[in-house]
Design a protein around this motif. Structure first.
Motif, PDB file in Angstrom:
ATOM      1  N   ALA A 136       1.217   4.352  -2.822  1.00 52.62           N
ATOM      2  CA  ALA A 136       1.154   5.771  -2.466  1.00 52.62           C
ATOM      3  C   ALA A 136       2.396   6.517  -2.957  1.00 52.62           C
ATOM      4  O   ALA A 136       2.309   7.654  -3.436  1.00 52.62           O
ATOM      5  CB  ALA A 136       1.012   5.919  -0.950  1.00 52.62           C
TER       6      ALA A 136
ATOM      7  N   LYS B 185       2.188   7.043  -6.665  1.00 50.77           N
ATOM      8  CA  LYS B 185       1.315   8.178  -6.970  1.00 50.77           C
ATOM      9  C   LYS B 185       2.049   9.496  -6.755  1.00 50.77           C
ATOM     10  O   LYS B 185       1.923  10.438  -7.549  1.00 50.77           O
ATOM     11  CB  LYS B 185       0.058   8.131  -6.100  1.00 50.77           C
TER      12      LYS B 185
ATOM     13  N   ALA C 146      -6.046   4.851  -2.944  1.00 61.21           N
ATOM     14  CA  ALA C 146      -4.974   5.836  -3.131  1.00 61.21           C
ATOM     15  C   ALA C 146      -5.407   7.006  -4.009  1.00 61.21           C
ATOM     16  O   ALA C 146      -4.674   7.998  -4.118  1.00 61.21           O
ATOM     17  CB  ALA C 146      -3.745   5.166  -3.735  1.00 61.21           C
TER      18      ALA C 146
ATOM     19  N   SER D 277       0.824  -1.217   0.000  1.00 62.18           N
ATOM     20  CA  SER D 277       0.000   0.000   0.000  1.00 62.18           C
ATOM     21  C   SER D 277       0.853   1.259   0.000  1.00 62.18           C
ATOM     22  O   SER D 277       0.561   2.220  -0.719  1.00 62.18           O
ATOM     23  CB  SER D 277      -0.931  -0.001   1.224  1.00 62.18           C
ATOM     24  N   SER D 278       1.928   1.252   0.783  1.00 64.21           N
ATOM     25  CA  SER D 278       2.792   2.434   0.821  1.00 64.21           C
ATOM     26  C   SER D 278       3.540   2.608  -0.488  1.00 64.21           C
ATOM     27  O   SER D 278       3.805   3.735  -0.920  1.00 64.21           O
ATOM     28  CB  SER D 278       3.778   2.343   1.991  1.00 64.21           C
TER      29      SER D 278
END
Length: 298
Positions: free
Chosen positions: A160, A163, A219, A156-157
């Motif tokens: 991010a 992005k 995100a 998940s990080s």
């Protein structure tokens, strides 16, 4: 390609790569760092497997990517390949789009640098701890097969971070394996169970591919597209099945250290089960593996 010997890699055990320390186990070089979740080897045998994998996916996808980026790539943009391994995708893309600049990052220095094109740069970097690039540095970010490289939190990080380094309206594309054989025969089912146990013990998710679309949506990515692939293992699947069987013959031995260190399976038990799966059941059962390709825009 010449194979680097185990002795040569053993001499590198104390060498760090992008602040990552490696160790030798079972004749394979593996990350030995609390910040690295990756549990497959990083050595020349793995380079060979990744080349076969790259060639298979060029055939299955009828190309190198699915995002609507052809015109931009022809004009010239900046592209990041996260967890690039040797860099096969980066190198093929660079040859196809000489006006664009490509950066490949990986926590291990197994990059193929012979006759390196001027529009390619490789950097040692652990994507699990962040991307050392400025905001809005890239137009297109590509990532594949990090199910065994990023923990659930790191996945998940990482999205991010991707992005963050993407420009507005930039594209992200993720190709991921689901560690679960479909129509699994007894030996393949046993191998899947062991691998899932080993991954669970390291905070990895065998089914993260089924969640990538949701991670991208959370995100804030737009126009998310999700494509499913079911890749056969063995002659029943024609040429792709034969290619994927050849890959499995390299992949399952690579997983051996992880399985025998993190589960109750013994080396002998694992070897016997893999032989049963690859020599017998791949020819008598219609076993396959699921993959998902997810692409979106910022």
């Amino acid at each position: 390609m010449e194979t680097t010997t185990t002795t040569e890699f053993r001499n590198e055990v104390l060498k760090t790569t992008a602040n990552t320390t490696f160790r030798i186990s079972g004749g394979r070089r593996l990350a030995n760092d609390a910040n690295v979740a990756y549990i497959l080897p990083s050595d020349q045998d793995e380079v060979k497997r990744l080349k076969l994998n790259h060639d298979l996916w060029k055939e299955l996808m009828n190309g190198l990517y699915k995002s609507d980026m052809h015109e931009q790539l022809e004009k010239g943009i900046r592209v990041l390949d996260v967890g690039c391994g040797p860099g096969w995708w980066t190198l093929d893309m660079a040859a196809l789009y000489p006006n664009s600049q490509f950066v490949g990052i990986d926590m291990a220095d197994v990059f193929v640098t012979k006759d390196l094109p001027s529009n390619v740069t490789f950097k040692r970097m652990n994507a699990g701890t962040g991307l050392d690039f400025d905001d809005g540095s890239f137009d297109f970010v590509f990532q594949r097969f990090l199910v065994m490289g990023l923990s659930v939190d790191q996945y998940s990080s990482s999205v991010a971070e991707i992005k963050r380094v993407l420009k507005p309206k930039g594209a992200i594309e993720i190709l991921e394996l689901i560690n679960d054989y479909s129509n699994a025969s007894p030996a393949f089912a046993r191998i899947t169970s062991w691998i899932q146990q080993a991954m669970d013990s390291r905070g990895l998710d065998s089914f993260i591919a089924d969640k990538v679309s949701s991670i991208l949506e959370t995100a804030g990515f737009q126009t998310i597209k999700d494509v499913n692939y079911d890749v056969p293992i063995g002659p029943w699947g024609g040429e792709p099945g034969e290619m994927f069987l050849a890959i499995q013959k390299l992949a399952l031995p690579a997983v051996k250290v992880m399985v025998t260190e993190l589960t109750s399976a013994t080396p002998q038990e694992y070897d016997q089960t893999v032989q049963q799966a690859l020599i017998e059941e791949a020819h008598s059962h219609q076993v396959s593996t699921r993959f998902r390709l997810i692409y979106a825009t910022k």
